[in-house]
Scaffold this motif. Structure first.
Motif, PDB file in Angstrom:
ATOM      1  N   SER B 200      34.291  88.037  97.846  1.00  0.00           N
ATOM      2  CA  SER B 200      33.984  86.610  97.967  1.00  0.00           C
ATOM      3  C   SER B 200      35.225  85.759  97.707  1.00  0.00           C
ATOM      4  O   SER B 200      35.400  84.687  98.308  1.00  0.00           O
ATOM      5  CB  SER B 200      32.832  86.211  97.047  1.00  0.00           C
ATOM      6  OG  SER B 200      33.145  86.525  95.712  1.00  0.00           O
ATOM      7  N   LYS B 204      36.572  82.999 100.226  1.00  0.00           N
ATOM      8  CA  LYS B 204      36.822  81.594  99.851  1.00  0.00           C
ATOM      9  C   LYS B 204      38.211  81.162 100.285  1.00  0.00           C
ATOM     10  O   LYS B 204      38.412  80.020 100.714  1.00  0.00           O
ATOM     11  CB  LYS B 204      36.693  81.443  98.327  1.00  0.00           C
ATOM     12  CG  LYS B 204      35.268  81.326  97.849  1.00  0.00           C
ATOM     13  CD  LYS B 204      35.208  81.079  96.343  1.00  0.00           C
ATOM     14  CE  LYS B 204      33.931  81.700  95.789  1.00  0.00           C
ATOM     15  NZ  LYS B 204      33.973  81.869  94.339  1.00  0.00           N
ATOM     16  N   PRO B 207      38.271  80.575 104.764  1.00  0.00           N
ATOM     17  CA  PRO B 207      36.922  80.130 105.127  1.00  0.00           C
ATOM     18  C   PRO B 207      36.558  80.305 106.596  1.00  0.00           C
ATOM     19  O   PRO B 207      35.401  80.138 106.964  1.00  0.00           O
ATOM     20  CB  PRO B 207      36.916  78.634 104.745  1.00  0.00           C
ATOM     21  CG  PRO B 207      38.309  78.254 104.488  1.00  0.00           C
ATOM     22  CD  PRO B 207      39.134  79.460 104.327  1.00  0.00           C
ATOM     23  N   LYS B 210      34.094  85.461 108.807  1.00  0.00           N
ATOM     24  CA  LYS B 210      32.675  85.763 108.599  1.00  0.00           C
ATOM     25  C   LYS B 210      32.529  87.249 108.262  1.00  0.00           C
ATOM     26  O   LYS B 210      33.432  88.046 108.533  1.00  0.00           O
ATOM     27  CB  LYS B 210      31.893  85.444 109.872  1.00  0.00           C
ATOM     28  CG  LYS B 210      31.921  83.977 110.223  1.00  0.00           C
ATOM     29  CD  LYS B 210      31.087  83.687 111.451  1.00  0.00           C
ATOM     30  CE  LYS B 210      31.085  82.191 111.691  1.00  0.00           C
ATOM     31  NZ  LYS B 210      31.111  81.863 113.099  1.00  0.00           N
ATOM     32  N   GLU B 242      26.505  84.992  98.499  1.00  0.00           N
ATOM     33  CA  GLU B 242      26.057  83.601  98.488  1.00  0.00           C
ATOM     34  C   GLU B 242      26.065  83.041  97.077  1.00  0.00           C
ATOM     35  O   GLU B 242      26.446  81.897  96.863  1.00  0.00           O
ATOM     36  CB  GLU B 242      24.643  83.492  99.076  1.00  0.00           C
ATOM     37  CG  GLU B 242      24.614  83.598 100.601  1.00  0.00           C
ATOM     38  CD  GLU B 242      23.217  83.821 101.158  1.00  0.00           C
ATOM     39  OE1 GLU B 242      22.237  83.328 100.543  1.00  0.00           O
ATOM     40  OE2 GLU B 242      23.107  84.499 102.184  1.00  0.00           O
ATOM     41  N   GLY B 245      29.145  81.602  96.145  1.00  0.00           N
ATOM     42  CA  GLY B 245      29.546  80.344  96.789  1.00  0.00           C
ATOM     43  C   GLY B 245      29.882  80.465  98.261  1.00  0.00           C
ATOM     44  O   GLY B 245      30.402  79.532  98.860  1.00  0.00           O
ATOM     45  N   ILE B 246      29.596  81.624  98.842  1.00  0.00           N
ATOM     46  CA  ILE B 246      29.865  81.751 100.283  1.00  0.00           C
ATOM     47  C   ILE B 246      28.624  81.269 101.035  1.00  0.00           C
ATOM     48  O   ILE B 246      27.506  81.702 100.725  1.00  0.00           O
ATOM     49  CB  ILE B 246      30.159  83.225 100.650  1.00  0.00           C
ATOM     50  CG1 ILE B 246      31.246  83.788  99.724  1.00  0.00           C
ATOM     51  CG2 ILE B 246      30.570  83.339 102.108  1.00  0.00           C
ATOM     52  CD1 ILE B 246      32.568  83.051  99.773  1.00  0.00           C
ATOM     53  N   SER B 247      28.806  80.398 101.996  1.00  0.00           N
ATOM     54  CA  SER B 247      27.635  79.835 102.690  1.00  0.00           C
ATOM     55  C   SER B 247      26.975  80.880 103.572  1.00  0.00           C
ATOM     56  O   SER B 247      27.622  81.752 104.148  1.00  0.00           O
ATOM     57  CB  SER B 247      28.037  78.608 103.508  1.00  0.00           C
ATOM     58  OG  SER B 247      28.212  78.929 104.844  1.00  0.00           O
ATOM     59  N   SER B 248      25.645  80.793 103.653  1.00  0.00           N
ATOM     60  CA  SER B 248      24.876  81.845 104.322  1.00  0.00           C
ATOM     61  C   SER B 248      25.139  81.947 105.811  1.00  0.00           C
ATOM     62  O   SER B 248      24.930  83.007 106.403  1.00  0.00           O
ATOM     63  CB  SER B 248      23.373  81.616 104.084  1.00  0.00           C
ATOM     64  OG  SER B 248      23.034  80.320 104.542  1.00  0.00           O
ATOM     65  N   ASP B 249      25.631  80.858 106.439  1.00  0.00           N
ATOM     66  CA  ASP B 249      25.845  80.984 107.878  1.00  0.00           C
ATOM     67  C   ASP B 249      27.114  81.792 108.194  1.00  0.00           C
ATOM     68  O   ASP B 249      27.415  82.038 109.345  1.00  0.00           O
ATOM     69  CB  ASP B 249      25.867  79.609 108.575  1.00  0.00           C
ATOM     70  CG  ASP B 249      26.784  78.633 107.878  1.00  0.00           C
ATOM     71  OD1 ASP B 249      27.122  77.593 108.483  1.00  0.00           O
ATOM     72  OD2 ASP B 249      27.154  78.901 106.731  1.00  0.00           O
ATOM     73  N   ARG B 250      27.812  82.231 107.134  1.00  0.00           N
ATOM     74  CA  ARG B 250      28.954  83.109 107.383  1.00  0.00           C
ATOM     75  C   ARG B 250      28.580  84.576 107.238  1.00  0.00           C
ATOM     76  O   ARG B 250      29.401  85.468 107.466  1.00  0.00           O
ATOM     77  CB  ARG B 250      30.083  82.768 106.404  1.00  0.00           C
ATOM     78  CG  ARG B 250      30.734  81.421 106.653  1.00  0.00           C
ATOM     79  CD  ARG B 250      31.654  81.030 105.530  1.00  0.00           C
ATOM     80  NE  ARG B 250      32.804  81.934 105.455  1.00  0.00           N
ATOM     81  CZ  ARG B 250      33.724  81.890 104.487  1.00  0.00           C
ATOM     82  NH1 ARG B 250      33.592  81.037 103.498  1.00  0.00           N
ATOM     83  NH2 ARG B 250      34.724  82.737 104.486  1.00  0.00           N
TER      84      ARG B 250
END
Lengths: 132, 295
Positions: B200, B204, B207, B210, B242, B245-250
């Motif tokens: 992660s 980060k 960004p 994916k 997630e 802090g990684i957004s789910s759409d990635r």
């Protein structure tokens, strides 16, 4: 021979006399109609000059034309047809002059407008050049 | 005596005849002067020759007038005719000047338009140059960034407790063993979460990247059960990322069950190898739909 010639002379003189009288009479009537025609010409040319702004741009010439026309009309009233013709001719001459002068004023205005426009264009060109 | 008187008579007649016409009024003198000047004026002779001709005829009539009144009349007409000639000549000259100025105006207008065109073109060129400079800067930056990412990925490969790492067309594939999960469950052990933190951190820092997470089992057990377990395990990894802090759409999580074994299912060692999670870190333009085994 002699009596025949004398006879011819008398006839000829008589003929000429009649022609003279007739033409004299005719002169008077053509004088009136000629004067009438000339008055008409002068009037219409004065109107034309006024339509071309002569009142503003050639007031002196127009005024003179109007005065001559008035004199012509007066003479016509008095049956002075030769004088009426002459004054009418003079009025016509003044009216034509007034008309022509009024035209030149217009043309000169055009020239001035063009000069100013060219000056503005020159300034614009300079401005644009310094902007580059 | 008779002859003398006859001569005297004729002479006096002549004098009377001449006398009517000789006294020139001021009007006639003025008109004659005006005519003389007008004749020398080329503008008038060129543009108002008819008026000049008529003026001359009027002058002659004035000179041949029988009395002062007639003389003054025709002299007046002559003078006015000459003035008319002057006015018309002036008019012609002014018109020519207007025509010349009209052309000059057109020329200047054309110059301005051309200037504007040139300026616009220069600006367009400048914009293009700026754009190209910016684009090459961008390319520089992208290249640098790609290098950085490569270096980071290298570190990640070394640091993450992965059984295997592999480069595919779509990106870097890390294979994690099933030991990161509690036995037969989809729950991550605490050590595993720390391990995934390394991943992660990388995500980060970059960004634009994916990941595709795919879970696999061995062939023991039913297909539906294995698919469900493998899917829940992939989702557990996804949720851990997630939570960091990684957004789910990635993140794309898939459960592939028994499919795609990498070792034989006949031996325990082989089966243990098959029980795994494969995480694909996609290349910068990579598409999740095309990555992994189950695409």
């Amino acid at each position: 021979m002699r009596p025949k010639l004398m006879h011819k002379n008398v006839g000829l003189t008589f003929f000429l006399a009649i022609v003279f009288v007739l033409s004299a009479v005719g002169c008077a009537s053509t004088g009136e109609s000629a004067a009438r025609k000339k008055l008409g010409s002068a009037e219409s040319t004065i109107s034309q000059a006024q339509a071309n702004d002569a009142t503003q741009h050639a007031p002196l010439e127009l005024r003179m034309a109007q005065e001559k026309l008035a004199q012509a009309n007066d003479a016509f009233e008095e049956d002075e047809f030769i004088e009426a013709q002459w004054r009418a001719d003079e009025a016509l001459a003044d009216a034509k002059l007034a008309d022509a002068k009024a035209e030149t004023v217009e043309t000169r205005k055009t020239v001035e407008t063009l000069r100013k426009s060219i000056d503005d264009l020159k300034k614009q060109i300079k401005q644009q050049q310094t902007q580059q | 005596m008779k002859i003398l008187s006859k001569i005297a008579f004729v002479l006096s007649l002549g004098m009377i005849a001449a006398g009517c016409a000789t006294t020139q009024s001021q009007m006639l003198k003025t008109a004659q002067q005006s005519y003389n000047q007008a004749e020398k004026n080329s503008a008038i002779t060129e543009n108002a020759s008819v008026d000049l001709y008529e003026a001359r005829k009027l002058l002659n009539r004035a000179k041949n007038a029988e009395d002062t009144e007639e003389q003054e009349h025709f002299a007046y007409l002559a003078q006015k005719r000459i003035e008319l000639a002057q006015t018309r000549a002036l008019q012609a000259e002014t018109r020519e000047e207007a025509a010349r100025l009209q052309e000059e105006q057109s020329d200047f207008s054309a110059t301005i338009r051309q200037q504007q065109i040139d300026q616009a073109r220069q600006e367009a060129q400048r914009s293009q140059q700026q754009l190209r400079a910016y684009q090459s800067e961008e390319q520089e930056r992208s290249a640098q960034r790609a290098q950085q990412a490569e270096a980071e990925l290298e570190r990640l490969r070394n640091e993450m407790a992965a059984n295997k790492t592999e480069q595919t067309k779509e990106g870097t594939v890390l294979t994690l063993s099933e030991v990161i999960f509690e036995f037969n469950k989809a729950q991550l052990k605490s050590g595993a979460e720390r391990n995934l933190e390394r991943l992660s951190d990388f995500l980060k820092e970059f960004p634009e990247r994916k990941v595709v997470v795919e879970g696999f089992t061995d062939s023991i057990g039913s297909n539906p059960y294995n698919e469900q377990l493998s899917k829940e395990r992939a989702q557990a990894v996804a949720r851990a990322l997630e939570a960091d802090g990684i957004s789910s759409d990635r993140i794309t999580a898939r459960g592939l069950g028994e499919a795609f074994p990498i070792a034989t299912n006949d031996t325990p060692a082989g089966r243990q190898q098959n029980r795994r999670v494969e995480i694909t870190i996609l290349n910068p333009e990579g598409e999740p739909e095309k990555a992994g085994r189950g695409n």
